[in-house]
Design an enzyme around this catalytic site. Sequence first.
Site, PDB file in Angstrom:
ATOM      1  N   HIS A  68       0.846  -1.200   0.000  1.00 30.71           N
ATOM      2  CA  HIS A  68       0.000   0.000   0.000  1.00 30.71           C
ATOM      3  C   HIS A  68       0.880   1.247   0.000  1.00 30.71           C
ATOM      4  O   HIS A  68       0.664   2.179  -0.775  1.00 30.71           O
ATOM      5  CB  HIS A  68      -0.922  -0.022   1.220  1.00 30.71           C
ATOM      6  N   ASP A 126       6.982  23.113 -25.012  1.00 24.84           N
ATOM      7  CA  ASP A 126       6.907  21.739 -24.505  1.00 24.84           C
ATOM      8  C   ASP A 126       7.914  21.621 -23.364  1.00 24.84           C
ATOM      9  O   ASP A 126       8.503  22.624 -22.946  1.00 24.84           O
ATOM     10  CB  ASP A 126       7.237  20.717 -25.617  1.00 24.84           C
ATOM     11  N   TRP A 175       7.476  -0.586   3.938  1.00 27.16           N
ATOM     12  CA  TRP A 175       8.031   0.051   2.732  1.00 27.16           C
ATOM     13  C   TRP A 175       9.431   0.579   2.971  1.00 27.16           C
ATOM     14  O   TRP A 175      10.183   0.820   2.035  1.00 27.16           O
ATOM     15  CB  TRP A 175       7.121   1.179   2.258  1.00 27.16           C
ATOM     16  N   SER A 188      13.186   6.724 -13.319  1.00 23.95           N
ATOM     17  CA  SER A 188      12.085   7.516 -13.868  1.00 23.95           C
ATOM     18  C   SER A 188      11.984   8.876 -13.178  1.00 23.95           C
ATOM     19  O   SER A 188      11.872   9.914 -13.835  1.00 23.95           O
ATOM     20  CB  SER A 188      10.781   6.730 -13.704  1.00 23.95           C
ATOM     21  N   SER A 189      12.040   8.867 -11.836  1.00 22.96           N
ATOM     22  CA  SER A 189      11.911  10.128 -11.098  1.00 22.96           C
ATOM     23  C   SER A 189      13.042  11.081 -11.415  1.00 22.96           C
ATOM     24  O   SER A 189      12.824  12.289 -11.562  1.00 22.96           O
ATOM     25  CB  SER A 189      11.949   9.874  -9.592  1.00 22.96           C
ATOM     26  N   HIS A 191      13.259  11.648   4.355  1.00 20.25           N
ATOM     27  CA  HIS A 191      12.634  12.885   4.777  1.00 20.25           C
ATOM     28  C   HIS A 191      12.455  13.886   3.635  1.00 20.25           C
ATOM     29  O   HIS A 191      11.357  14.391   3.439  1.00 20.25           O
ATOM     30  CB  HIS A 191      13.272  13.528   6.000  1.00 20.25           C
ATOM     31  N   GLU A 198      12.015  13.092   0.751  1.00 21.09           N
ATOM     32  CA  GLU A 198      10.947  12.466  -0.028  1.00 21.09           C
ATOM     33  C   GLU A 198       9.566  12.949   0.435  1.00 21.09           C
ATOM     34  O   GLU A 198       8.687  13.188  -0.388  1.00 21.09           O
ATOM     35  CB  GLU A 198      11.046  10.942   0.090  1.00 21.09           C
ATOM     36  N   TYR A 250       8.851  15.788   1.566  1.00 20.96           N
ATOM     37  CA  TYR A 250       8.648  17.140   1.041  1.00 20.96           C
ATOM     38  C   TYR A 250       8.480  17.132  -0.460  1.00 20.96           C
ATOM     39  O   TYR A 250       7.822  18.019  -1.017  1.00 20.96           O
ATOM     40  CB  TYR A 250       9.796  18.063   1.481  1.00 20.96           C
ATOM     41  N   SER A 308      -1.378  27.288  -3.551  1.00 16.82           N
ATOM     42  CA  SER A 308      -1.028  28.700  -3.722  1.00 16.82           C
ATOM     43  C   SER A 308      -1.528  29.264  -5.048  1.00 16.82           C
ATOM     44  O   SER A 308      -1.568  30.478  -5.230  1.00 16.82           O
ATOM     45  CB  SER A 308       0.491  28.895  -3.634  1.00 16.82           C
ATOM     46  N   HIS A 330      14.897  12.144  12.883  1.00 13.77           N
ATOM     47  CA  HIS A 330      13.706  12.174  13.733  1.00 13.77           C
ATOM     48  C   HIS A 330      12.824  10.943  13.511  1.00 13.77           C
ATOM     49  O   HIS A 330      11.895  10.722  14.262  1.00 13.77           O
ATOM     50  CB  HIS A 330      12.902  13.468  13.550  1.00 13.77           C
ATOM     51  N   HIS A 331      13.148  10.149  12.476  1.00 17.58           N
ATOM     52  CA  HIS A 331      12.439   8.886  12.289  1.00 17.58           C
ATOM     53  C   HIS A 331      13.056   7.782  13.130  1.00 17.58           C
ATOM     54  O   HIS A 331      12.572   6.657  13.119  1.00 17.58           O
ATOM     55  CB  HIS A 331      12.481   8.477  10.814  1.00 17.58           C
ATOM     56  N   THR A 340       6.858  26.630   7.434  1.00 23.63           N
ATOM     57  CA  THR A 340       5.535  26.082   7.150  1.00 23.63           C
ATOM     58  C   THR A 340       4.459  27.004   7.703  1.00 23.63           C
ATOM     59  O   THR A 340       3.426  27.243   7.065  1.00 23.63           O
ATOM     60  CB  THR A 340       5.388  24.670   7.745  1.00 23.63           C
ATOM     61  N   LYS A 350       3.784  29.838   5.451  1.00 25.34           N
ATOM     62  CA  LYS A 350       2.906  29.480   4.333  1.00 25.34           C
ATOM     63  C   LYS A 350       1.444  29.511   4.748  1.00 25.34           C
ATOM     64  O   LYS A 350       0.605  30.097   4.060  1.00 25.34           O
ATOM     65  CB  LYS A 350       3.271  28.094   3.810  1.00 25.34           C
ATOM     66  N   ARG A 377       1.614  -0.018  15.111  1.00 25.88           N
ATOM     67  CA  ARG A 377       1.252  -0.091  13.701  1.00 25.88           C
ATOM     68  C   ARG A 377       1.720  -1.420  13.108  1.00 25.88           C
ATOM     69  O   ARG A 377       2.447  -2.169  13.738  1.00 25.88           O
ATOM     70  CB  ARG A 377       1.883   1.085  12.947  1.00 25.88           C
TER      71      ARG A 377
HETATM   72 CU    CU Z   1      10.896  13.084   8.410  1.00 23.71          CU
END
Ligand code: CU
Lengths: 532, 288
Positions: free
Chosen positions: A74, A103, A139, A166-167, A250, A252, A254, A265, A299-300, A325, A328, A447
């Site tokens: 998932h 283009d 994951w 690809s990315s 991390h 990722e 963002y 915006s 922090h993870h 943040t 914003k 989890r």
């Molecule tokens: Cu993070």
Amino acid sequence: MSTAHTHEHHEAPKGLGRWVFSTNHKDIGTLYLLFSLLMFIVGGAMAMVIRLELFQPGLQFVHPEFFNQMTTMHALVMIFGAVMPAFVGLANWMIPLMIGAPDMALPRMNNWSFWILPFAFAMLLSTLFMDGGGPAGGWTLYPPLSLQSGNSFAFVIFAIHLMGISSIMGAINVIATILNMRAPGMTLLRMPLFVWTWLITAFLLIAVMPVLAGAVTMLLTDRFFDTSFFNAAGGGDPVMFQHIFWFFGHPEVYIMILPAFGIVSEIIPAFARKPLFGYASMVYASASIAFLSFIVWAHHMFTVGMPLGGELFFMYATMVIAVPTGVKVFNWVSTMWRGAMTFETPMLFALGFVVLFTIGGFSGLMLAIVPADFQYHDTYFVVAHFHYVLVTGAVFAIMAGAYYWLPKWTGHMYNEKLGKFHFWWSAIWVNVLFFPQHYLGLAGMPRRIPDYSVQFADFNMISSIGGFAFGVGQLLFVYIVIKTIRGGEKAEARSWEGAKGLEWTVPSPAPHHTFDTPPELDDSQLAHGGGH
Amino acid sequence: MSHANGSYYVPHGTRWPIIGSVGLFTLVVGAANWMNGSSSGQWVTMAGAAIVLFMMFGWFGEVIRESESGMYSKQVDTSFRMGMIWFIFSEVMFFAAFFGALYYARSFIVPWLGGEGTGAMTNELLWQGYEPVWPTNGPANLGGDFKTIPAFELPLFNTLLLLTSGFTVTMAHWALKKMQRRALVAWLAATVILGFVFVYFQMEEYAHAYHELGLTLGSGIYGSTFFMLTGFHGLHVTLGAIMLLIIMIRCAKGHFTPQEHFGFEAVAWYWHFVDVVWLGLFLFVYVL
Ligand SMILES: [Cu+2]
């Protein structure tokens, strides 16, 4: 008055070849968006299996092993298959239109960026049918657990490599397009914010996708070629994987939220009929968020074992992110202040985003506090947090963008009644789905487990009911999109009264080729920068 | 098949990417099966590699033809340049992951396994008597005793080879700017030869490590970081040398002008990039 020069003799080619061999940014954008929608349904179906099993305590429907495959897949499908391709699709469609380019800068590579994805996901999904099933270790692929999977392991690693290729190519194309293809006069600080946030996102992608490639390559060699990167007996350390992984991971997250900031915006000023408040500060805030994203990864990992100095550094650095943040959110609210607001579906989703993403931001702040995180780590509180930022954040913004630009893509207005119903249905049930998970987590429910202690039963049942209802509601979105593609009220070039920007100066639907020669800019038409 | 749109060249349709996707897919499916012990895996891998090679010849060939027939404006050239620069940046970050693993292992893992800081009990209970020094194959002495390659012998020589090749490719660039085609081809040939000689010596070094020093990919964290870093670098040198060779052939055929020679510059940038990575390797893998 800026005008779009369109060459009628360049009509779109016919048949399957139009899509397979395409070098057209609009067609490739469409491919990305449809692929993303398909993956959203596939990943959503997996989420339904998860919520079904968690409806009651005890094991009812699926094997624990299969349950773990569902949580793992998932995540992989939704992150790499749904959210990221959706943003790339939006970038493909909108960036050339927004900056007045004919283009994308590298059209052939653009085709390749997309056409790797179906193969990568065929490979990833095929692992569900292999000996030992698909990946089941989460994951994040933490060793040593991930190294113990069955035949699927190598396939998952290579699928991730393909997605990375690809990315990276997609991101290179976005950067080259933005830096090299802007119409004369479209200076950097006149670009729409969606373009700005994507420029920064593309930089993040190029910086961290190769790091993920390196991390999974080390997993691969640890499993098959005798290396000891993550094996303490050989002088390695499983925790090192987590450091390398989250150095990617991390930024990722963002990558999955900055383009959402950009979409919101664009939409809020259009429906508040006011220019975006604090345009330049939005740009600087995005850049600061991108910079900070590189120095907060651990922090993870507060509970895995780190020196105290490390815990403190990563805690404070993480909390600092709240500043840009907050800028914003303040700017979005200030944009609406005394605006002549209307609440069409895109605006509703954008407002839902601002409120609900902010909730996800606050729970993120709670998680950033080291001693508190010791309690929350690996509980449903974390699950609630990242689903608020990813579902009511990223996905709501994608929905907002889809409703906002569907008239430009299809030439038809979607059914406003159905759209509004879709929003309210989604906004209500998504909270029923995820809000109770905060409490489950605070009460200690871990989890990634198929069974749980009976005291968690009530909230899980509520959450599952919310999940089913939210899931069913998304079929309505599919219906609305298909219906809009096939017909409906004709859309005007400027489909929304308050919408500004070059994309609204070309007809709806946008012709196959636009801006073959650069448009002349007119300040009053631009969303940002000029004249304000 | 292709058509210039206004000032910026946008090809109309291309079949190379889908061929490339099929090739990549075949390649990795084959490789995964191979690793899982399927006997047909290696053939599928090779078939995939062949398709990818075919795609690269076709794709680059088409771009070269378009370029030589003057279809690319200055702006297209800039797009290509940006593409190459950011591609090289992505490569830098790929190497950064492995350099990061090396630094992390040396500054944190090994001392912790040796009992430093909060690692005291780990060391006491699991790895008693482990002496945390670099190089190491870990407390379990994985892969058995080994010796390392001395920095100031072959690696130093290889460093000189690559530095010289950086000089020769710059000389080739000067020759191209002055339109001295014979000198250009000669300097490029020298660069290619230096590159391949470097790869040859790396292979010699690997053979020496495996057969005489007992240093293998299985020699714990030292073997892992040593072979993965130098291995990926060697792979990049090989690719770079092949790219230089193709550029040399193009130069001999009369491609490129003093004003327009993006293909040459892209490969030269790439070559300098592998050069710089090597300097990092020489310092952090061999010397320190
Ligand atoms: Cu993070």
